[in-house]
Design a protein around this motif. Structure first.
Motif, mmCIF file in Angstrom:
data_model
loop_
_atom_site.group_PDB
_atom_site.id
_atom_site.type_symbol
_atom_site.label_atom_id
_atom_site.label_comp_id
_atom_site.label_asym_id
_atom_site.label_seq_id
_atom_site.Cartn_x
_atom_site.Cartn_y
_atom_site.Cartn_z
ATOM 1 N N SER A 29 0.823 -1.214 0.000
ATOM 2 C CA SER A 29 0.000 0.000 0.000
ATOM 3 C C SER A 29 0.853 1.258 0.000
ATOM 4 O O SER A 29 2.023 1.250 0.395
ATOM 5 C CB SER A 29 -0.925 0.006 1.226
ATOM 6 O OG SER A 29 -0.169 0.033 2.418
ATOM 7 N N LYS A 81 -10.961 -4.869 1.407
ATOM 8 C CA LYS A 81 -10.071 -4.041 0.591
ATOM 9 C C LYS A 81 -8.876 -4.820 0.063
ATOM 10 O O LYS A 81 -8.361 -4.527 -1.020
ATOM 11 C CB LYS A 81 -9.571 -2.848 1.412
ATOM 12 C CG LYS A 81 -10.592 -1.772 1.690
ATOM 13 C CD LYS A 81 -9.937 -0.609 2.425
ATOM 14 C CE LYS A 81 -10.921 0.513 2.692
ATOM 15 N NZ LYS A 81 -10.285 1.647 3.396
ATOM 16 N N THR A 132 -4.300 3.947 -1.420
ATOM 17 C CA THR A 132 -4.409 2.894 -2.418
ATOM 18 C C THR A 132 -3.559 1.714 -1.993
ATOM 19 O O THR A 132 -2.600 1.862 -1.222
ATOM 20 C CB THR A 132 -3.960 3.392 -3.803
ATOM 21 O OG1 THR A 132 -4.238 2.377 -4.779
ATOM 22 C CG2 THR A 132 -2.468 3.705 -3.834
ATOM 23 N N THR A 148 -2.943 -2.937 -2.688
ATOM 24 C CA THR A 148 -3.293 -4.186 -3.343
ATOM 25 C C THR A 148 -2.770 -5.330 -2.496
ATOM 26 O O THR A 148 -2.153 -5.113 -1.444
ATOM 27 C CB THR A 148 -2.712 -4.255 -4.768
ATOM 28 O OG1 THR A 148 -3.235 -5.410 -5.429
ATOM 29 C CG2 THR A 148 -1.186 -4.330 -4.730
ATOM 30 N N ASN A 193 -17.005 4.244 -4.836
ATOM 31 C CA ASN A 193 -15.607 4.363 -4.436
ATOM 32 C C ASN A 193 -15.379 4.137 -2.953
ATOM 33 O O ASN A 193 -14.235 4.067 -2.510
ATOM 34 C CB ASN A 193 -15.073 5.752 -4.814
ATOM 35 C CG ASN A 193 -15.046 5.974 -6.313
ATOM 36 O OD1 ASN A 193 -14.745 5.055 -7.073
ATOM 37 N ND2 ASN A 193 -15.385 7.189 -6.739
#
Length: 766
Positions: free
Chosen positions: A45, A237, A51, A53, A266
């Protein structure tokens, strides 16, 4: 429009277009340990951009749409030290950044919540907390959390019935009612589901499991006397878009988990999980005409939602539904015999729903509202004895966390309501058993704790909780914890002392779930138990010159009980007599965990616990039933670099435990033998997100019938039609019944399932 205005408008338009079409870069790489082994599912991150992943099953990750600038990239995974690297992107050129994490076993500085009810570094926590990641449980795949816990030191899944295979979880020798099981910090698994609900929690949704050994009643209330198990589910997430984990065994067991995440706009993420288990292959390897393993058909649905809010405030909630149909008994049983006395069977239908969540109030102070509610319907038949029960629990908790200088304060208000009703005398009117009288229990409470930092190396935690039980009245539970650590945090010493309590729950003390052959009798109204506990915990990390590390975690524990609730199997073979002990009980022992991580990729974990659990009444010491004096566990993992093949070898060993006999003439051994369950697994991860695994469970093909003439007493006469009784209701020895026994399946200490192969796949799509 003049030329000046045209130029100004053009420049403004270019500026706007450039602003909306800001060039971005991508960052890709792999996450490995220092031996070069891929680390799957690590979180990658950039906090400043909000943001992130998750690496795939081969350790690969990809971050897209990263604007030009200087950024701090953070990588985390349970069992490894967090890693931070600073990168610069120009908005056009893709970057590659390979990350190497340092493995320091389960004793790492991870974030935990169970010990103090708030997020805190594991090394900073004054309360010792053990953390086990999802990766740990994959070394020996199991269809449920109940089965998966068998390789944790001091934690033992205990089967309570040879026929229905229901069970509970023991911590340091204390029975299931002393263990609180939480999901995301909420007390979901209790009461009826202490026996049946544990089998409906799929492994695929687990992020990690936190375990606190010893009383946690100061924060969590009744049922947390022996310790607590907090199951932390995955964050929507950071999970794959789609994940599948399925395996089958040579016995015909089928287990499949599916998890998928979706986005709504979002700011809203959702995780959906489906778990399925099916076993419909009756086996009778011990030739007693009873199923060795209960047949089961189970479906579990799970849905979790995370909602992003301003100022990073928390809002998440989840729901779960479990349906299970299980039965065990004589091989000729089918549903037409359910509840009758022709062919013996134990048939159990379970319907259970749960809703729980956390909401942070929109105020400046850090105030959380946590809630949970669940309903449980049980429709069971134990031979010709029906057991029908309903339970509803509502729980709410408001906590306020405030830091004032060196004081970290946490205070809270709680309220718990329990409705319980069944078809037994337990919920009948004492003056007239023909009148049904469901139980309504209200339990408001309040707690406060102060965590005081005394410099960099010392910390003290003071806490107290007050509960008012609508049946038993006021209960106060204090505690004190002290922690010292060396400046490099390679040495940590913790001292704990506190009081715990437990209010008897009719179902978990008992009952038809334990056996369908004995009558449960409460000799008097059960008073709340109280306990005083002290333990010393020492953690030491030893870095090796080669780059590996060895971790030691040792604990000495001691608990003294007053009013302990004792299940008496010995006085009357036809009954289980429950009452408060007229004396005291002791649980004491020592445990040691050792973690070794070497640079060549070899990882070893081993643990052992030696304990003595007994009661003392009228100057007579009695060892607790179903409690071993010694237990050991181990796990070894090694990855072959050339082939990428990982080998996992796991196992446990248990010392003798006292078992219930029906008479002095009972030919079965009064104590179990030393026994061990060992497993081996081979797994291979591919770069397309696919992983294949397989192996053998119970390598030694051990079953509890070895060395015993039988396990279930008189399986040929399960309704005692051929048993003669004397005037006091005791079985008489006859030529047909030379030992004077009755039908009884309560002599149980280990699983009846022998060696079996398994093969499975995991697949993740991002």
């Amino acid at each position: 429009m003049n030329q000046k205005h045209v130029i100004t408008s053009f420049l403004l338009l270019c500026y706007v277009l450039l602003g909306y079409a800001q060039p971005t870069s991508s960052i890709e790489g792999t996450v490995t340990d220092r031996a070069g082994t891929a680390i799957p599912w690590a979180t990658v991150s950039i906090a400043a951009l909000k943001t992130g992943t998750t690496a795939d099953s081969t350790g690969r990750f990809l971050l897209t749409d990263v604007p030009a600038g200087n950024w701090e990239l953070e990588v985390r995974y349970i069992g490894y030290q967090p890693h931070t690297v600073y990168i610069r992107t120009n908005g056009t050129t893709p970057l590659r950044e390979d990350i190497v994490l340092t493995d320091v076993g389960t004793s790492l500085d991870e974030v935990v919540v169970s010990g103090t009810m708030k997020e805190v570094s594991k090394l900073d926590s004054p309360v010792p907390v053990e953390v086990y990641s999802a990766k740990f449980f994959k070394s020996n795949p199991a269809p449920t959390v109940f089965d998966a816990l068998q390789n944790i030191n001091g934690v033992r899944p205990q089967l309570n019935c040879n026929i229905c295979n229901t069970g509970d979880i023991h911590i340091n020798g204390l029975e299931g009612p002393y263990t609180m099981v939480l999901i995301d910090g909420m007390p979901i698994v209790s009461g009826l589901s202490t026996v049946y609900g544990l089998s409906g929690i799929p492994q695929s949704l687990i992020e990690r499991v936190e375990i606190v050994k010893g009383p946690a009643s100061t924060l969590y209330g009744s049922e947390a006397v022996g310790g607590l198990i907090n199951i932390i589910t995955k964050n929507p997430k950071t999970t794959p878009t789609l994940a599948i984990d399925a395996f089958a065994t040579s016995w015909g067991e089928i287990s499949a988990d599916l998890a998928a995440k979706t986005r709504v706009g979002n700011s809203v993420q959702s995780l959906v999980g489906i778990s399925y288990f099916n076993y419909q292959n009756p086996m009778d390897n011990n030739n007693d005409n009873f199923t060795d393993v209960t047949l089961q058909h189970r479906v579990s649905l799970f849905n979790k939602w995370n909602i992003d809010r301003s100022d990073a405030r928390v809002f998440s909630f989840a729901a779960r539904y479990v349906y299970e149909d299980r039965w065990g008994g004589e091989l000729g049983w089918n549903r037409q015999y359910r509840g009758g006395d022709q062919v013996y069977g134990e048939s159990i239908y379970t319907n259970r729903w749960e809703l729980f969540g956390t909401y942070q109030l929109p105020v400046k102070e850090h105030i959380l509202f946590m809630f949970s509610t669940n309903g449980h319907n049980q429709n069971s038949a134990y031979g010709n004895m029906p057991f029908l029960a309903d339970q509803y629990i509502g729980f709410g908790q408001l906590t306020w966390n405030k830091t004032l200088g060196s004081h970290d304060l946490l205070s809270g208000l709680t309220y718990r309501y329990t409705f319980y009703d069944d078809n037994t005398p337990a919920t009948a009117d004492p003056s007239d058993v023909a009148i049904n009288k469901p139980m309504h229990t209200r339990l408001p409470g309040a707690f406060v704790q102060d965590e005081i930092s005394l410099g960099e190396t010392n910390k003290v935690l003071l806490g107290v909780r007050y509960d008012y039980n609508s049946i038993h009245g006021s209960i106060v539970t204090p505690r004190i914890n002290y922690k010292w650590n060396s400046r490099n945090q390679n040495n940590v010493l913790r001292l704990s002392f506190g009081n715990g309590y437990r209010v008897a729950n009719v179902f978990t003390e008992d009952h038809s779930a334990l056996t369908g052959a004995r009558e449960v009798v409460f000799e008097s109204e059960l008073a709340p138990e109280t306990s005083w506990n002290g333990n010393v915990n020492f953690v030491k990390k030893v870095p090796l010159q080669s780059g590996g590390i060895i971790g030691f975690d040792a604990t000495v524990f001691y608990t003294y009980f007053n009013n302990k609730i004792i299940a008496d199997y010995d006085t009357d073979a036809q009954k289980i007599l429950f009452g408060n002990l007229d004396g005291h009980a002791i649980s004491k022992g020592i445990s040691l965990n050792v973690d070794v991580a070497l640079m060549n990729g070899l990882k070893l974990m081993a643990g052992a616990t030696a304990m003595d659990v007994y009661s003392e009444e009228h100057n007579q010491k009695v060892q607790q039933l179903f409690t071993e004096r010694f237990t050991g566990v181990w796990s070894a993992s090694y990855t072959l670099k050339r082939s990428g093949l990982t080998i996992d070898y796991t196992g446990n060993v248990y010392g003798p435990m006292r078992l219930p006999l029906l008479s002095d003439a009972d030919p079965r051994s009064p104590n179990s033998p030393w026994w061990s369950i060992q497993n081996i697994q081979l797994s291979k991860a591919f770069r397309n997100g696919l992983e294949v695994y397989g192996g053998i469970k119970n390598l030694l093909d051990w079953t509890p019938n070895r060395g015993n003439p039988f396990i279930i007493a008189r399986p040929h006469d399960p309704f005692d039609k051929l048993v003669d009784f004397d005037g006091d209701g005791r079985a008489i020895a006859t030529p047909e019944n030379p030992y004077g026994l009755t039908f009884d399946p309560s002599y149980v200490f280990g699983p009846n399932q022998g060696a079996r192969g398994f093969l499975g796949i995991r697949y993740s799509f991002y």
